[in-house]
Design an enzyme around this catalytic site. Structure first.
Site, mmCIF file in Angstrom:
data_model
loop_
_atom_site.group_PDB
_atom_site.id
_atom_site.type_symbol
_atom_site.label_atom_id
_atom_site.label_comp_id
_atom_site.label_asym_id
_atom_site.label_seq_id
_atom_site.Cartn_x
_atom_site.Cartn_y
_atom_site.Cartn_z
ATOM 1 N N LYS A 250 14.360 60.330 21.614
ATOM 2 C CA LYS A 250 13.815 58.807 21.433
ATOM 3 C C LYS A 250 14.105 58.272 22.712
ATOM 4 C CE LYS A 250 15.099 56.165 18.078
ATOM 5 N NZ LYS A 250 15.916 55.467 16.852
ATOM 6 N N ASP B 282 21.287 48.819 8.660
ATOM 7 C CA ASP B 282 20.130 49.019 8.820
ATOM 8 C C ASP B 282 19.827 50.110 7.903
ATOM 9 O OD1 ASP B 282 17.417 48.311 8.908
ATOM 10 O OD2 ASP B 282 17.046 49.406 11.015
#
Length: 989
Positions: free
Chosen positions: A706, A809
């Site tokens: 990422k 989340d």
């Protein structure tokens, strides 16, 4: 010859010279099975015969083994074929063990076998057709296994078979018509198998000796054949939970010996048939959950029924007076229809009525006086009708009554005094009527009372102190009445009280002393009364208080600072006479409405203190002047910073220095390989926080990288990472080691570029597989495994990390799947380590999380704890069960959670479950759905911990899909579990 004897000797470990040949065969059986509970411990080689061994029965004359019964012994292993070498064996039972192999193809050696019971095991593979060649077999049970394939056509050649039990497997194809050739058959159970949808096999009508026929959930379609009338010996007929259509045939009235008819949960239409008057043995008739119309025939009501269930149909009209004349009627359930008129006045007078449920109809008139004439009435459920008049005095003498649910009718007058003190009653629900008078002091006699709901009536007088003597009281709701006087001090003794709702009355005085005793109180609503005095500091010490509404009273003094320790979903202190400063935690705009209407209350919130407006105006002018000066300084510093930053960028443009890399595991690759592979061709995903690359390394490993942008992203509301969140991800994942948390191999941060290198998940995210075209449909076992894996990962964060970690989340896109669909929780960019004394709660400056997953209290208070994650995980469970997105235009203004609750209430569970899922898993799916509903409770205190969630999911998976059809350890084809009142109450609320 000597060699042969030596080999024979060695083939039986340590044989005793005294044990006979049958004992040696059984020794081989023992060696082939795992026996963790030592059920076979007395199978001893020192005995001459095995006749005294556990589970073994021998002929008293020949001393030969004729029966082996090892049921319920916790044995596992393959089917012991050596049993068939016992020449006189007629009976084998291995019921309820863990025999886990396929069955042998050839059963020729068991020629004398009369009974074979292998039910409730783990058998796999097809059913061998050689079983049909056992000439003496009368009883065959293979129910409750994992057998696959079709029922052998050869089974039609059984000569003497009387009982055939195949229910609860994974058999497919269709029910072979050849079964109609087994003329001796008396019991046929084939329920709960995923057969191909097909019509009812009319050849089964040839089984004229049949007594019990259980074909529930066999995917039967089309009409019920009229030829079933030929089964004149039939006692029990269960065709429930199929897809049968058309009318109920009147020919069923020819089943003279029928005791029970189960037709629920089909698509049958038309009116109830006439001609049942001759069924004198019929005790239970259940045609609920169909599409029937019309009224109930008088002759059906005149039978000596024990149970009549016709709920969730389209029945209209009045209830015949003749239904009250059935002398054996003990259960009458007609809820969710369109019935009207009055209940028969004789109902309960001639029958030992135990349960009456006519909810959700249009009944009117008075409640019959004789419902408890026989003194055995336990459940009286009349909610949502139009009953009027008084509650009968006779109900005050009904000492057997456990539930009295009379909600939302038109009842008036006073409640019988004795009714308040019934000794066995545990639920009294009188909400939404026009009842008046006082609550009697005799309520102290209702020592089993758990729930007392009397809101929205015209009760008056004082609330009796005797309510405080009800040690089992969990909920007391008496809002919107005319109660006056003080709150009884005795209420503080109710240590298990969870909900106290007294708003909308005329109560006066202050809080009673000793409210610390409310250790279980979750909701306290005293709004719109005439209460006065200070708000006690002790409220802040109530450990599970979540809902506090004291608005519309005359409370005065300061707001206790201790309120800041509470984990509140709702706080409302508006419209009182409070004064002083706001506690720091509440001095925020989102809390403004909680304090309006208190003239003496001051704080920094606009509108609370109008007299402070002028001083704020002067402060604003000074602030504006300071901003201009500061802006000039920032501009000069910014120009200088940009110059040096640009020069450093030019120097470091050639690559990422190895000194910036940080590893968390022993790596089998070079960090330079990562940097060189970040090409556009390798991008597999992108978002507001950056791009994700798939990198195949020289050693054959694959990783996911990422790449995040540097600098602050706080000004971008859509970004997932602010200037600290890269460090949060690194610090969180760098120290976590768990099989269900994604591994962070290493990271790099050189300011301009931030890289996170994870283990690669070849099946992507759960969200993509469920909701996009990237993956194929997920079957239920895979979805269940994903739910359990993710739950274990979150449980580790909440319970095993010190201090605990809140993800913040949790969503399907942050649950990644490996090559075997094992789930890993990922993306910890907004995770929080919960610190401090009040580690269960931490206040956030902004809302983190994704739309549709955010817990209601989080959006309102910005206070985060583990319960927020549990709510989000509950939404993931609902996604797995329904196959739907958390936010969908089809829902309108609702989200997935609200849609599921409303759909369950209005249409039932079948309209909630993803239609792509195999219906044979319905029981397990419903149990997992219940876990999801618990997790998404609007009250955080009602949500289970993640450790408990893991346990509930494990229990949902371990329980057999036949669990709901077992009774006393045996299969019962006539039992189905109705929706519990707990679930019904949850849906209604």
């Amino acid at each position: 010859m000597l060699l042969f004897l030596s080999l024979l000797f060695l083939s039986f470990p340590f044989p005793s010279l005294s044990l006979n040949q049958e004992g040696l065969y059984l020794e081989r059986v023992k060696l082939g099975l795992s026996d963790p509970t030592h059920a076979l411990s007395n199978w001893n080689q020192r005995d001459e015969t095995p006749c005294n061994w556990s589970g073994i029965t021998c002929d008293s004359v020949t001393q030969r083994v004729h029966s082996v019964d090892l049921s319920n012994s916790f044995l596992s292993g393959p089917f012991p074929t050596f049993l068939c070498r016992l020449p006189s064996l007629t009976f084998i039972s291995l019921n309820n063990n863990s025999i886990n192999s396929s069955l042998p193809v050839d059963f020729d050696m068991c020629q004398n076998l009369e009974s074979l019971d292998l039910g409730q095991n783990l058998l796999v593979g097809p059913i061998p057709e050689s079983l049909a060649y056992l000439p003496n077999l009368r009883y065959l049970s293979l129910a409750g296994n994992n057998l696959t394939g079709e029922i052998p056509v050869k089974f039609g050649e059984f000569r003497r078979l009387e009982t055939l039990l195949l229910a609860g497997n994974f058999l497919n194809g269709t029910i072979p018509s050849q079964l109609g050739n087994i003329s001796t058959l008396e019991f046929l159970y084939i329920a709960y198998n995923p057969f191909t949808p097909s019509p009812f096999p009319i050849q089964l009508a040839n089984l004229t000796n049949l007594k019990e026929l259980w074909l529930s959930d066999c995917k039967l379609i089309g009409p019920i054949p009229t030829s079933l009338s030929r089964l004149t010996r039939l006692e029990n007929l269960d065709l429930s939970q199929n897809r049968l259509t058309g009318p109920i045939p009147s020919s069923l009235a020819e089943l003279k010996n029928i005791v029970q008819i189960e037709l629920f949960n089909n698509s049958l239409s038309g009116t109830l048939p006439v001609g049942f008057a001759n069924l004198t043995k019929l005790r239970r008739f259940d045609a609920s959950m169909n599409q029937l119309t019309g009224t109930i025939p008088n002759e059906l009501c005149e039978l000596e029924l024990e149970s009549l269930n016709l709920y969730e149909n389209r029945l209209e009209g009045i209830l015949p007076e003749s239904i009250a004349k059935s002398p054996n009627l003990y259960e009458l359930k007609l809820f969710n229809n369109k019935l009207n008129g009055q209940l028969p006045s004789e109902l309960g007078q001639k029958s030992p009525l135990r349960s009456l449920d006519v909810s959700y109809n249009g009944f009117s008139g008075e409640i019959p006086e004789n419902l408890c004439a026989k003194g055995v009435l336990e459940d009286l459920i009349l909610i949502y009708n139009s009953f009027s008049g008084k509650i009968p005095e006779s109900l005050g003498k009904c000492r057997s009554l456990g539930r009295a649910r009379l909600r939302n009718n038109r009842l008036s007058g006073t409640v019988p005094e004795e009714f308040w003190g019934l000794p066995r009653v545990y639920l009294v629900e009188l909400v939404g009527n026009s009842l008046s008078g006082q609550v009697s002091v005799r309520i102290s006699g209702a020592y089993n009372l758990s729930v007392l709901l009397i809101s929205d009536n015209k009760f008056s007088g004082h609330i009796p102190m005797e309510i405080g003597f009800l040690g089992n009281l969990i909920e007391f709701s008496a809002s919107n009445n005319m109660f006056a006087g003080p709150i009884p001090g005795s209420l503080v003794n109710l240590s298990v009280l969870n909900r106290l709702v007294l708003n909308g009355n005329e109560l006066s005085g202050g809080f009673p002393a000793g409210i610390r005793g409310w250790k279980s109180l979750n909701e306290l609503n005293l709004a719109n009364n005439k209460l006065s005095g200070p708000i006690p500091d002790e409220i802040g010490n109530l450990p599970v208080l979540n809902y506090l509404d004291l608005s519309g009273n005359h409370f005065s003094g300061k707001i206790p600072l201790e309120l800041q320790t509470l984990k509140l979903n709702l706080l409302n202190l508006s419209n009182n006479m409070l004064s002083g400063e706001l506690p720091p935690l509440f001095a925020k705009e989102i809390y403004k409405n909680s304090f309006v209407g208190n003239p003496g209350l001051c704080g920094d919130l606009e509108g609370l203190c109008p007299e402070m407006g002028e001083s704020k105006k002067m402060s604003f002018l000074w602030l504006l002047r300071s901003i201009f000066i500061l802006a000039g300084l920032v501009f000069v510093v910014g120009v200088v910073w940009f110059y040096f930053r640009y020069r450093n960028y030019k120097k470091g443009k050639k690559g990422i220095t190895i000194s910036k890399w940080r590893s968390f595991h022993k790596l089998g690759f070079s960090e330079f390989e990562i940097a060189d592979s970040l090409k556009e061709d390798n991008v597999i995903g992108s978002g507001a926080s950056g791009k994700v690359y798939k990198v195949v390394l020289s050693n054959g490993e694959t990783v996911a990288v990422k790449k995040l942008s540097g600098g602050s992203r706080k000004e971008d509301a859509s970004a997932n990472y602010d200037k600290d969140e890269f460090e949060v991800e690194v610090e969180t994942l760098g120290k976590i080691r768990h099989k269900n948390i994604v591994r962070l191999w290493c990271c790099c941060n050189n300011g301009d570029c931030k890289l996170l290198v994870y283990e690669y998940m070849p099946n992507g995210s759960l969200g993509d597989l469920l909701h996009s075209s990237k993956g194929g449909p997920l079957d239920w076992p895979t979805r269940y495994k994903i739910a359990l894996d993710a739950a274990e990962g979150l449980s580790y964060l909440h319970h095993d990390c010190v201090p605990p970690i809140v993800h913040r989340d949790v969503k399907s896109n942050n649950i990644l799947l490996d090559g075997e669909f094992g789930a890993r929780v990922a993306d910890f960019g907004v995770a929080k380590v919960v610190q401090g004394v009040n580690k269960g709660t931490e206040s956030m400056s902004v809302i983190a999380g994704s739309c549709g997953y955010i817990a209601p209290e989080y959006a309102y208070t910005l206070r985060v704890n583990e319960k927020s994650d549990i709510y989000s995980f509950g939404v993931v469970i609902l996604e797995l069960v329904t196959g739907r997105l958390p936010i969908d235009p089809e829902f309108g203004e609702k989200d997935l959670v609200k849609w599921v609750y409303s759909t369950l209430d209005q249409k039932g569970v079948d309209q909630v479950i993803d239609p792509k899922l195999d219906s044979s898993f319905k029981d397990e799916i419903c149990r997992v759905l219940d876990v999801g509903l618990r997790c998404t409770s609007s009250l955080p205190i009602s949500r289970p911990s993640m450790r408990r969630v893991v346990n509930m999911l494990q229990e949902a998976g371990v329980e057999s899909k036949l669990k709901s059809s077992k009774k006393d350890g045996k299969l019962s084809p006539y039992y189905h579990e109705e929706a519990s009142d707990e679930v019904q109450l949850r849906i209604e609320s």
